[in-house]
Design a protein around this motif. Structure first.
Motif, PDB file in Angstrom:
ATOM      1  N   THR A  47       0.856  -1.195   0.000  1.00 59.70           N
ATOM      2  CA  THR A  47       0.000   0.000   0.000  1.00 59.70           C
ATOM      3  C   THR A  47       0.884   1.235   0.000  1.00 59.70           C
ATOM      4  O   THR A  47       1.853   1.299   0.771  1.00 59.70           O
ATOM      5  N   CYS A  48       0.566   2.204  -0.845  1.00 58.28           N
ATOM      6  CA  CYS A  48       1.339   3.451  -0.860  1.00 58.28           C
ATOM      7  C   CYS A  48       1.235   4.103   0.522  1.00 58.28           C
ATOM      8  O   CYS A  48       0.138   4.244   1.064  1.00 58.28           O
ATOM      9  N   PRO A  49       2.363   4.504   1.117  1.00 59.08           N
ATOM     10  CA  PRO A  49       2.329   5.019   2.486  1.00 59.08           C
ATOM     11  C   PRO A  49       2.049   6.514   2.574  1.00 59.08           C
ATOM     12  O   PRO A  49       1.992   7.068   3.664  1.00 59.08           O
ATOM     13  N   TYR A  50       1.888   7.207   1.444  1.00 61.29           N
ATOM     14  CA  TYR A  50       1.952   8.659   1.489  1.00 61.29           C
ATOM     15  C   TYR A  50       0.687   9.388   1.901  1.00 61.29           C
ATOM     16  O   TYR A  50       0.735  10.530   2.317  1.00 61.29           O
ATOM     17  N   CYS A  51      -0.477   8.797   1.694  1.00 59.32           N
ATOM     18  CA  CYS A  51      -1.667   9.521   2.161  1.00 59.32           C
ATOM     19  C   CYS A  51      -2.781   8.538   2.435  1.00 59.32           C
ATOM     20  O   CYS A  51      -2.686   7.356   2.114  1.00 59.32           O
ATOM     21  N   SER A  52      -3.879   9.044   3.010  1.00 62.18           N
ATOM     22  CA  SER A  52      -4.929   8.149   3.474  1.00 62.18           C
ATOM     23  C   SER A  52      -5.808   7.601   2.355  1.00 62.18           C
ATOM     24  O   SER A  52      -6.742   6.859   2.622  1.00 62.18           O
ATOM     25  N   VAL A  53      -5.518   7.955   1.101  1.00 64.37           N
ATOM     26  CA  VAL A  53      -6.226   7.295  -0.012  1.00 64.37           C
ATOM     27  C   VAL A  53      -5.858   5.803  -0.032  1.00 64.37           C
ATOM     28  O   VAL A  53      -6.672   4.947  -0.336  1.00 64.37           O
ATOM     29  N   SER A  54      -4.596   5.499   0.316  1.00 67.16           N
ATOM     30  CA  SER A  54      -4.129   4.101   0.448  1.00 67.16           C
ATOM     31  C   SER A  54      -4.209   3.310  -0.850  1.00 67.16           C
ATOM     32  O   SER A  54      -4.820   2.228  -0.909  1.00 67.16           O
ATOM     33  N   CYS A  55      -3.607   3.833  -1.901  1.00 65.03           N
ATOM     34  CA  CYS A  55      -3.611   3.129  -3.187  1.00 65.03           C
ATOM     35  C   CYS A  55      -2.783   1.847  -3.109  1.00 65.03           C
ATOM     36  O   CYS A  55      -1.766   1.794  -2.423  1.00 65.03           O
ATOM     37  N   GLY A  56      -3.227   0.828  -3.845  1.00 64.72           N
ATOM     38  CA  GLY A  56      -2.497  -0.434  -3.899  1.00 64.72           C
ATOM     39  C   GLY A  56      -1.317  -0.334  -4.858  1.00 64.72           C
ATOM     40  O   GLY A  56      -1.417   0.263  -5.927  1.00 64.72           O
ATOM     41  N   THR A  88      -3.814   2.944 -11.024  1.00 66.51           N
ATOM     42  CA  THR A  88      -3.318   4.314 -11.176  1.00 66.51           C
ATOM     43  C   THR A  88      -2.576   4.751  -9.913  1.00 66.51           C
ATOM     44  O   THR A  88      -2.807   4.200  -8.829  1.00 66.51           O
ATOM     45  N   LEU A  89      -1.713   5.732 -10.055  1.00 69.74           N
ATOM     46  CA  LEU A  89      -1.037   6.354  -8.910  1.00 69.74           C
ATOM     47  C   LEU A  89      -0.917   7.841  -9.192  1.00 69.74           C
ATOM     48  O   LEU A  89      -0.731   8.237 -10.342  1.00 69.74           O
ATOM     49  N   CYS A  90      -0.994   8.668  -8.160  1.00 67.87           N
ATOM     50  CA  CYS A  90      -0.746  10.094  -8.361  1.00 67.87           C
ATOM     51  C   CYS A  90       0.768  10.278  -8.529  1.00 67.87           C
ATOM     52  O   CYS A  90       1.538   9.339  -8.306  1.00 67.87           O
ATOM     53  N   PRO A  91       1.237  11.476  -8.929  1.00 74.03           N
ATOM     54  CA  PRO A  91       2.670  11.655  -9.165  1.00 74.03           C
ATOM     55  C   PRO A  91       3.540  11.284  -7.965  1.00 74.03           C
ATOM     56  O   PRO A  91       4.637  10.741  -8.124  1.00 74.03           O
ATOM     57  N   LYS A  92       3.028  11.557  -6.777  1.00 76.74           N
ATOM     58  CA  LYS A  92       3.839  11.236  -5.587  1.00 76.74           C
ATOM     59  C   LYS A  92       3.984   9.727  -5.427  1.00 76.74           C
ATOM     60  O   LYS A  92       5.068   9.212  -5.210  1.00 76.74           O
ATOM     61  N   GLY A  93       2.855   9.013  -5.568  1.00 79.70           N
ATOM     62  CA  GLY A  93       2.915   7.558  -5.468  1.00 79.70           C
ATOM     63  C   GLY A  93       3.760   6.961  -6.591  1.00 79.70           C
ATOM     64  O   GLY A  93       4.489   5.992  -6.392  1.00 79.70           O
ATOM     65  N   ALA A  94       3.674   7.587  -7.781  1.00 83.85           N
ATOM     66  CA  ALA A  94       4.427   7.064  -8.923  1.00 83.85           C
ATOM     67  C   ALA A  94       5.933   7.241  -8.735  1.00 83.85           C
ATOM     68  O   ALA A  94       6.728   6.613  -9.433  1.00 83.85           O
TER      69      ALA A  94
HETATM   70  S1  SF4 Z   1      -0.603   7.143  -4.873  1.00 80.09           S
HETATM   71 FE1  SF4 Z   1      -1.055   9.245  -4.287  1.00 80.09          FE
HETATM   72  S2  SF4 Z   1      -3.263   9.291  -3.847  1.00 80.09           S
HETATM   73 FE2  SF4 Z   1      -2.566   7.126  -3.786  1.00 80.09          FE
HETATM   74  S3  SF4 Z   1      -2.056   6.745  -1.602  1.00 80.09           S
HETATM   75 FE3  SF4 Z   1      -0.170   7.338  -2.653  1.00 80.09          FE
HETATM   76  S4  SF4 Z   1      -0.048   9.558  -2.300  1.00 80.09           S
HETATM   77 FE4  SF4 Z   1      -2.156   8.962  -1.883  1.00 80.09          FE
END
Ligand code: SF4
Length: 193
Positions: A47-56, A88-94
């Motif tokens: 799970t992406c650790p960066y925000c509470s969206v918690s993308c896989g 999908t991932l946002c730029p930070k997750g990517a």
């Molecule tokens: S990819 Fe972006 S939107 Fe998704 S959990 Fe990570 S930081 Fe949040």
């Protein structure tokens, strides 16, 4: 010749368009490149650790099948089977892979002393002692228990805290709990906890 980021993007776009016009379809080559990159890698769901969206996410590592080899992350991408982000991932997750492998990542606490023009590495014990010392001293000096109308406010006006974009949800959760318990009002982080 210096190439700005904008020039680079323009060249990339024109190159892609030219390849299509002249009959070169690069999509299979890109797909093959990806396959080669992860061919011998182990796939781990996380799970992406960066925000509470918690993308896989899918993390690909090399070298974790031999006892004496440290696993090496070679690729990170969105998990297409995950119900939240569907690949999908946002730029930070990517950019997760660069966060894990970044050679500029700081591994030690640093401090810039009053009047100094540079940051210096300090041991963790020193950092913890100094943070505790200055937090106590500043809070004692700036704590406001009642406002001008006599209402109890219990706030600490002398300390501010801001989190970085690569702090994890768990780290931010602890920070919010800690800062609120100290009465700190000037508090910001990226995790929306
Ligand atoms: S990819 Fe972006 S939107 Fe998704 S959990 Fe990570 S930081 Fe949040």
């Amino acid at each position: 010749m210096t190439l700005t980021r904008r020039d680079f993007l323009k060249v990339g776009t024109i190159g892609g368009a030219a390849a299509t016009v002249f009959g070169f379809d690069l999509a299979p080559a890109y797909a093959q490149l990806r396959e080669l990159k992860i061919a011998r890698a182990t796939e781990t769901r996380s799970t992406c650790p960066y925000c509470s969206v918690s993308c896989g996410i899918l993390i690909y590592t090399l070298g974790d099948k031999a006892k004496n080899v440290t696993p090496q992350v070679v690729h990170v991408e969105g998990d297409p089977d995950h119900p939240i982000n569907r690949g999908t991932l946002c730029p930070k997750g990517a950019s997760l892979e660069q966060d894990i492998l970044n050679p500029r990542r700081l591994l030690k606490p640093q401090v810039r002393r009053p009047g100094s023009d540079h940051w210096e590495d300090i041991p963790w014990e020193t950092a913890i002692d100094e943070i505790a010392h200055w937090t106590k001293k500043t809070r004692d000096a700036s704590f406001v228990d009642k406002d001008k109308d006599g209402k109890t406010v219990n706030r600490c006006e002398g300390i501010a805290f801001t989190g970085g974009c690569t702090d994890t949800n768990e780290f931010n959760y602890l920070i919010v709990k800690t800062m609120r318990s100290l009465g700190v009002c000037y508090l910001e982080n990226q995790a929306r906890v």
